[in-house]
Design a protein around this motif. Sequence first.
Motif, PDB file in Angstrom:
ATOM      1  N   ARG B  34      37.482  57.397  41.794  1.00 39.02           N
ATOM      2  CA  ARG B  34      36.178  58.052  41.852  1.00 39.02           C
ATOM      3  C   ARG B  34      36.048  58.859  43.132  1.00 39.02           C
ATOM      4  N   TRP B  35      35.319  59.928  43.029  1.00 37.31           N
ATOM      5  CA  TRP B  35      34.902  60.668  44.219  1.00 37.31           C
ATOM      6  C   TRP B  35      33.387  60.541  44.327  1.00 37.31           C
ATOM      7  N   THR B  48      32.766  62.256  40.257  1.00 37.55           N
ATOM      8  CA  THR B  48      33.683  62.172  39.121  1.00 37.55           C
ATOM      9  C   THR B  48      34.312  60.788  39.069  1.00 37.55           C
ATOM     10  N   ILE B  49      34.699  60.386  37.882  1.00 40.09           N
ATOM     11  CA  ILE B  49      35.475  59.168  37.677  1.00 40.09           C
ATOM     12  C   ILE B  49      36.631  59.523  36.743  1.00 40.09           C
ATOM     13  N   LYS B  57      39.086  66.544  36.223  1.00 44.74           N
ATOM     14  CA  LYS B  57      37.713  66.401  35.731  1.00 44.74           C
ATOM     15  C   LYS B  57      36.799  67.222  36.620  1.00 44.74           C
ATOM     16  N   SER B  58      35.886  67.936  35.996  1.00 47.50           N
ATOM     17  CA  SER B  58      34.985  68.813  36.749  1.00 47.50           C
ATOM     18  C   SER B  58      33.545  68.355  36.637  1.00 47.50           C
ATOM     19  N   ASN B  59      32.806  68.656  37.673  1.00 47.76           N
ATOM     20  CA  ASN B  59      31.366  68.394  37.703  1.00 47.76           C
ATOM     21  C   ASN B  59      30.753  69.562  38.467  1.00 47.76           C
ATOM     22  N   GLY B  60      30.401  70.612  37.727  1.00 45.89           N
ATOM     23  CA  GLY B  60      29.862  71.807  38.371  1.00 45.89           C
ATOM     24  C   GLY B  60      30.923  72.464  39.234  1.00 45.89           C
ATOM     25  N   ARG B  61      30.604  72.653  40.514  1.00 45.22           N
ATOM     26  CA  ARG B  61      31.550  73.305  41.417  1.00 45.22           C
ATOM     27  C   ARG B  61      32.587  72.323  41.975  1.00 45.22           C
TER      28      ARG B  61
END
Lengths: 117, 114
Positions: B34-35, B48-49, B57-61
Motif C-alpha cells: 500500500r501507498w 493504492t493497494i 494501479k492508478s488513483n488520479g495523478r
Amino acid sequence: EAGVTQFPSHSVIEKGQTVTLRCDPISGHDNLYWYRRVMGKEIKFLLHFVKESKQDESGMPNNRFLAERTGGTYSTLKVQPAELEDSGVYFCASSPSTLGQRYNEQFFGPGTRLTVL
Amino acid sequence: KNQVEQSPQSLIILEGKNCTLQCNYTVSPFSNLRWYKQDTGRGPVSLTIMTFSENTKSNGRYTATLDADTKQSSLHITASQLSDSASYICVVAGMDTGRRALTFGSGTRLQVQP
C-alpha cells in the motif's frame, strides 16, 4: 460517515504519570489497531482487536501498556507509568470484517501526540 | 526480519513537475503493498493497494507499480500540486497466519514549491 477519531489530540505528562488514549473506530468496523511512531522512526504495530478480543498484541512494548476494547466499540490505550521513551504519536486504525476480502483496508485516525517530560 | 525501505527520504520539486518515489521491501510471505499519504497532523490515508498479481494501479495523478519478483514498488506523481506536499509511506502486509498487521517504511517527505 464519520472517520476514526482519537482523543486527546495532544497530551503532555510527566514521567511516572498515567495517560489514557481513546480511539473511536468507524461504526461497524470489527477490526481495531493501535500503532505508534516514535521520533524519527517508522510507524510500528502495537496490537489488533477483533471486536472485543485481542487478536495480536505482539507489538506491545511492555506491561506498562494496557489496551482494552470493552463491548467491541471504542478502545483505550493506557500507559502506566509513562516513561520518556513512550513519547511519540499513537495512531488508531479500523477496518471492516475481512471475511471474503482480498485485503483489509485500514482507515487511520489523526493520532494522539504524547509527550512525556 | 520484515523491513520496508524508502527513498529518497525527502524531495523538493516545483509545482507541475512529476516525481517518482521508491520502496523496497523484504516482507515475506507477501500479501499486498500500500501507498499512504500523510498530511502534517493527520493520519495516513490510503492511495493504492496492490496484491501480488497487480503490477500497476492508478488513483488520479498517482500511479503505483509493483514488481513482486524484485520486491520493489514505486509511486509516480504526475503534474504535482501544492496539495501533494506530504509524507508518502510505503506499507507492506504479510501473510502471517491470523495476523493483519502492517510493516511501514519511514516515508518520503515531499515538498511541492510554487
